[in-house]
Write a protein that holds these residues in place. Structure first.
Motif, PDB file in Angstrom:
ATOM      1  N   SER A 171      48.425  47.379  41.508  1.00 17.76           N
ATOM      2  CA  SER A 171      48.665  46.939  42.869  1.00 17.76           C
ATOM      3  C   SER A 171      48.542  45.438  42.959  1.00 17.76           C
ATOM      4  O   SER A 171      47.646  44.847  42.376  1.00 17.76           O
ATOM      5  N   PRO A 172      49.419  44.783  43.724  1.00 19.27           N
ATOM      6  CA  PRO A 172      49.372  43.329  43.800  1.00 19.27           C
ATOM      7  C   PRO A 172      48.030  42.848  44.301  1.00 19.27           C
ATOM      8  O   PRO A 172      47.485  43.368  45.264  1.00 19.27           O
ATOM      9  N   GLY A 173      47.509  41.856  43.630  1.00 19.46           N
ATOM     10  CA  GLY A 173      46.279  41.228  44.080  1.00 19.46           C
ATOM     11  C   GLY A 173      45.013  41.909  43.649  1.00 19.46           C
ATOM     12  O   GLY A 173      43.929  41.426  43.922  1.00 19.46           O
ATOM     13  N   ASN A 174      45.100  43.050  42.986  1.00 18.81           N
ATOM     14  CA  ASN A 174      43.895  43.727  42.534  1.00 18.81           C
ATOM     15  C   ASN A 174      43.413  43.124  41.238  1.00 18.81           C
ATOM     16  O   ASN A 174      44.133  43.100  40.260  1.00 18.81           O
ATOM     17  N   THR A 202      46.785  29.539  51.633  1.00 23.94           N
ATOM     18  CA  THR A 202      47.384  30.663  50.929  1.00 23.94           C
ATOM     19  C   THR A 202      47.836  30.146  49.572  1.00 23.94           C
ATOM     20  O   THR A 202      48.155  28.960  49.428  1.00 23.94           O
ATOM     21  N   VAL A 203      47.870  31.047  48.582  1.00 25.70           N
ATOM     22  CA  VAL A 203      48.175  30.604  47.216  1.00 25.70           C
ATOM     23  C   VAL A 203      49.178  31.554  46.580  1.00 25.70           C
ATOM     24  O   VAL A 203      48.864  32.721  46.322  1.00 25.70           O
ATOM     25  N   GLY A 204      50.393  31.058  46.318  1.00 29.75           N
ATOM     26  CA  GLY A 204      51.394  31.793  45.561  1.00 29.75           C
ATOM     27  C   GLY A 204      51.529  33.237  46.006  1.00 29.75           C
ATOM     28  O   GLY A 204      51.717  33.529  47.190  1.00 29.75           O
ATOM     29  N   THR A 205      51.412  34.140  45.055  1.00 24.86           N
ATOM     30  CA  THR A 205      51.577  35.567  45.332  1.00 24.86           C
ATOM     31  C   THR A 205      50.260  36.255  45.677  1.00 24.86           C
ATOM     32  O   THR A 205      50.251  37.472  45.911  1.00 24.86           O
ATOM     33  N   LEU A 206      49.154  35.514  45.710  1.00 26.89           N
ATOM     34  CA  LEU A 206      47.872  36.131  46.059  1.00 26.89           C
ATOM     35  C   LEU A 206      47.901  36.582  47.517  1.00 26.89           C
ATOM     36  O   LEU A 206      48.312  35.827  48.393  1.00 26.89           O
ATOM     37  N   PRO A 207      47.464  37.804  47.793  1.00 27.81           N
ATOM     38  CA  PRO A 207      47.485  38.281  49.174  1.00 27.81           C
ATOM     39  C   PRO A 207      46.403  37.620  50.016  1.00 27.81           C
ATOM     40  O   PRO A 207      45.359  37.217  49.516  1.00 27.81           O
ATOM     41  N   GLY A 208      46.656  37.519  51.312  1.00 30.31           N
ATOM     42  CA  GLY A 208      45.662  37.049  52.259  1.00 30.31           C
ATOM     43  C   GLY A 208      45.426  35.558  52.231  1.00 30.31           C
ATOM     44  O   GLY A 208      46.126  34.791  51.572  1.00 30.31           O
ATOM     45  N   LYS A 209      44.391  35.162  52.985  1.00 25.96           N
ATOM     46  CA  LYS A 209      43.993  33.755  53.067  1.00 25.96           C
ATOM     47  C   LYS A 209      42.761  33.510  52.203  1.00 25.96           C
ATOM     48  O   LYS A 209      41.957  34.423  51.983  1.00 25.96           O
ATOM     49  N   TRP A 210      42.628  32.262  51.772  1.00 23.10           N
ATOM     50  CA  TRP A 210      41.538  31.877  50.873  1.00 23.10           C
ATOM     51  C   TRP A 210      40.891  30.588  51.368  1.00 23.10           C
ATOM     52  O   TRP A 210      41.555  29.726  51.949  1.00 23.10           O
ATOM     53  N   ILE A 259      26.163  41.712  48.207  1.00 21.86           N
ATOM     54  CA  ILE A 259      27.124  40.636  48.468  1.00 21.86           C
ATOM     55  C   ILE A 259      28.347  40.884  47.596  1.00 21.86           C
ATOM     56  O   ILE A 259      28.212  41.173  46.405  1.00 21.86           O
ATOM     57  N   GLU A 260      29.520  40.789  48.192  1.00 20.65           N
ATOM     58  CA  GLU A 260      30.763  40.901  47.430  1.00 20.65           C
ATOM     59  C   GLU A 260      31.729  39.810  47.870  1.00 20.65           C
ATOM     60  O   GLU A 260      31.774  39.457  49.057  1.00 20.65           O
ATOM     61  N   PHE A 261      32.496  39.296  46.939  1.00 19.68           N
ATOM     62  CA  PHE A 261      33.575  38.378  47.285  1.00 19.68           C
ATOM     63  C   PHE A 261      34.549  38.284  46.121  1.00 19.68           C
ATOM     64  O   PHE A 261      34.220  38.628  44.976  1.00 19.68           O
ATOM     65  N   ASP A 262      35.752  37.830  46.429  1.00 22.87           N
ATOM     66  CA  ASP A 262      36.754  37.548  45.409  1.00 22.87           C
ATOM     67  C   ASP A 262      36.770  36.055  45.142  1.00 22.87           C
ATOM     68  O   ASP A 262      36.668  35.247  46.071  1.00 22.87           O
ATOM     69  N   VAL A 263      36.917  35.685  43.875  1.00 23.10           N
ATOM     70  CA  VAL A 263      36.971  34.271  43.505  1.00 23.10           C
ATOM     71  C   VAL A 263      38.164  34.047  42.585  1.00 23.10           C
ATOM     72  O   VAL A 263      38.481  34.894  41.736  1.00 23.10           O
ATOM     73  N   LYS A 264      38.841  32.937  42.796  1.00 21.47           N
ATOM     74  CA  LYS A 264      39.983  32.577  41.967  1.00 21.47           C
ATOM     75  C   LYS A 264      39.927  31.081  41.662  1.00 21.47           C
ATOM     76  O   LYS A 264      39.823  30.261  42.572  1.00 21.47           O
ATOM     77  N   ALA A 265      39.963  30.746  40.379  1.00 23.52           N
ATOM     78  CA  ALA A 265      40.039  29.347  39.948  1.00 23.52           C
ATOM     79  C   ALA A 265      41.479  29.076  39.521  1.00 23.52           C
ATOM     80  O   ALA A 265      42.023  29.788  38.679  1.00 23.52           O
ATOM     81  N   THR A 266      42.102  28.066  40.093  1.00 25.19           N
ATOM     82  CA  THR A 266      43.510  27.797  39.807  1.00 25.19           C
ATOM     83  C   THR A 266      43.665  26.724  38.737  1.00 25.19           C
ATOM     84  O   THR A 266      42.841  25.827  38.600  1.00 25.19           O
TER      85      THR A 266
END
Length: 438
Positions: free
Chosen positions: A70-73, A143-151, A174-181
């Motif tokens: 699934s996209p973004g998973n 927003t970043v490329g094809t990543l879903p939602g706002k960051w 505590i839960e969160f998503d993290v992405k380093a570009t």
């Protein structure tokens, strides 16, 4: 004349030797090619077997996906059961490889069931600093490329604090998503995200605290570092849990943290990385969450550290006992892709605990009830809630072997809210699944 004959014989001998040498060379080459072909066949068989396994799981956890991610998973692999050594670190490698039933079925993280804070930044305007946060630096919603939602793009050298409104309880998650570009081998070894649990909501770290440091360096593995500091504590903890996380940092990583009084645990995707039973020496002094970002060069290398889907909840304790004693539990810790019944992998800890209750007491039968927020029409939400409850039932049957005749499912749509649907936090509380003993 004699010289010519000698030259002729020498050349003839050399040619014969060359021909013989070539024959030996080609014979060896043929053997190597044969072995290489065998290895290729073995790899193809392994690949096809893995593919079939993944498709079987996808049909359970992501109905209608046709076996595709699934996209973004975020994807995760490794040791979900948490083989942890004496230093509190997993002894198995962490990779970003394909999903497996083993990974999902053994994931033992269970999120809290009483929401304290939630932010996916959907209520914020692009380019603004997040309205529910504070900082001594800067940042903006993107927003970043094809990543879903706002960051939330956290500016380098910024300490940033979500405004919780109250101190953290004794047990919470505590839960969160993290992405380093734009990570490359040129990314600094000091490119880190420091996750603080500390004493006050002030923009400082000079206080009682515990913290974990995620290092995003790509040219050498730096692992995860953990530290604690409490005034008067003679035996503070400072350790580097050495593992190679470089591959998983190239994608979105789901970070999960569970605090139960003194005990501190941290997962990256579905792999438990840290498990320290006495890390939080004085729990009454640990009240707030803070993030500190440094070492990212946005101007020169377009490197950014992005955070989204921050969820803090009270609880995270054993749901099995609560279901056995009270006969009912309600949780918003079972997560789905937006607008679908596709169960996200980080939800399997709860489903696993439900299966354990059913295994322990074979007389128990459960009704699974799905609820949604108010986004969308009444009809679509009713259908969605039914499909989500049925997806949970299917996971219990197919992954954990629970008999289908012990389970029923239904959906209530948006009809029974427990919070205000006008905020992201309220909507997160309303998106929930109930388990009720029959």
């Amino acid at each position: 004349m004699k010289t010519s004959n000698k030259l002729f014989y020498c050349l003839s001998f050399a040619l014969l030797m060359g021909t013989s040498g070539e024959a030996q060379f080609f014979k060896k080459l043929a053997k190597k090619a044969e072995k290489a072909a065998e290895r290729t066949v073995e790899r193809r068989v392994e690949k096809e077997t893995s593919k079939k396994t993944d498709q079987a799981l996808d049909s359970i956890l992501e109905p209608g996906s046709g076996g595709k991610q699934s996209p973004g998973n975020p994807q995760g692999n490794g040791n979900p059961g948490g083989n942890i050594d004496e230093n509190g670190t997993s002894t198995e490698p962490v990779t970003s490889g394909p999903k497996t039933i083993e990974v999902y079925s053994k994931f033992d993280y269970v999120p809290g069931d009483k929401p304290i804070f939630y932010d996916d930044f959907n209520d914020d305007f692009m380019g603004d600093f997040p309205s529910k946060w504070n900082t001594n630096g800067s940042g903006e919603v993107v927003t970043v490329g094809t990543l879903p939602g706002k960051w939330y793009s956290v500016a380098n050298r910024s300490l940033t604090v979500p405004n919780l409104g109250k101190a953290l309880p004794e047990d919470y998650t505590i839960e969160f998503d993290v992405k380093a570009t734009n990570l490359t081998t040129n990314t600094s070894s000091s490119a880190v995200l420091e996750i603080y649990l500390s004493e006050t909501p002030s923009l400082t770290t000079n206080e009682n605290k515990v913290y974990a440091i995620l290092g995003f360096c790509q040219y050498v593995p730096v692992g995860v570092r953990v530290h604690n500091f409490f005034t008067g504590d003679p035996a503070s903890i400072s350790n580097n849990l050495q593992q190679d996380f470089r591959d998983i940092y190239t994608d979105v990583v789901h970070v999960s943290i569970a605090v139960n009084k003194n005990r501190y645990r941290l997962w990256l995707n579905q792999t438990k990385v840290v498990d320290l039973p006495q890390f939080i020496v004085n729990p009454e002094l640990i009240n707030y969450l803070k993030f500190h970002v440094k070492g990212f060069d946005k101007q020169k290398n377009q490197e950014q550290l992005l955070i989204s889907n921050l969820k803090i909840a009270e609880g995270g304790v054993d749901l099995r006992r609560k279901l056995m004693s009270e006969g009912k539990i309600s949780t918003n810790g079972i997560l789905f892709n937006s607008g679908s019944a596709d169960i996200l992998p980080q939800s399997m800890g709860i489903i696993r605990q439900i299966s354990q209750v059913l295994t322990q007491d074979s007389s128990i039968k459960l009704n699974i009830v799905g609820h949604t927020d108010s986004d969308g029409s009444d009809e679509s939400n009713l259908s969605l809630s039914k499909n989500r409850a049925e997806a949970v039932k299917k996971a219990l049957v197919s992954v954990y072997g629970v008999s289908a005749d012990r389970l029923s499912s239904e959906g209530k749509g948006e009809g029974e809210p427990v919070a205000d649907n006008n905020s992201a936090q309220g909507k997160a509380q309303n998106r929930r699944v109930e388990f009720i003993k029959k």
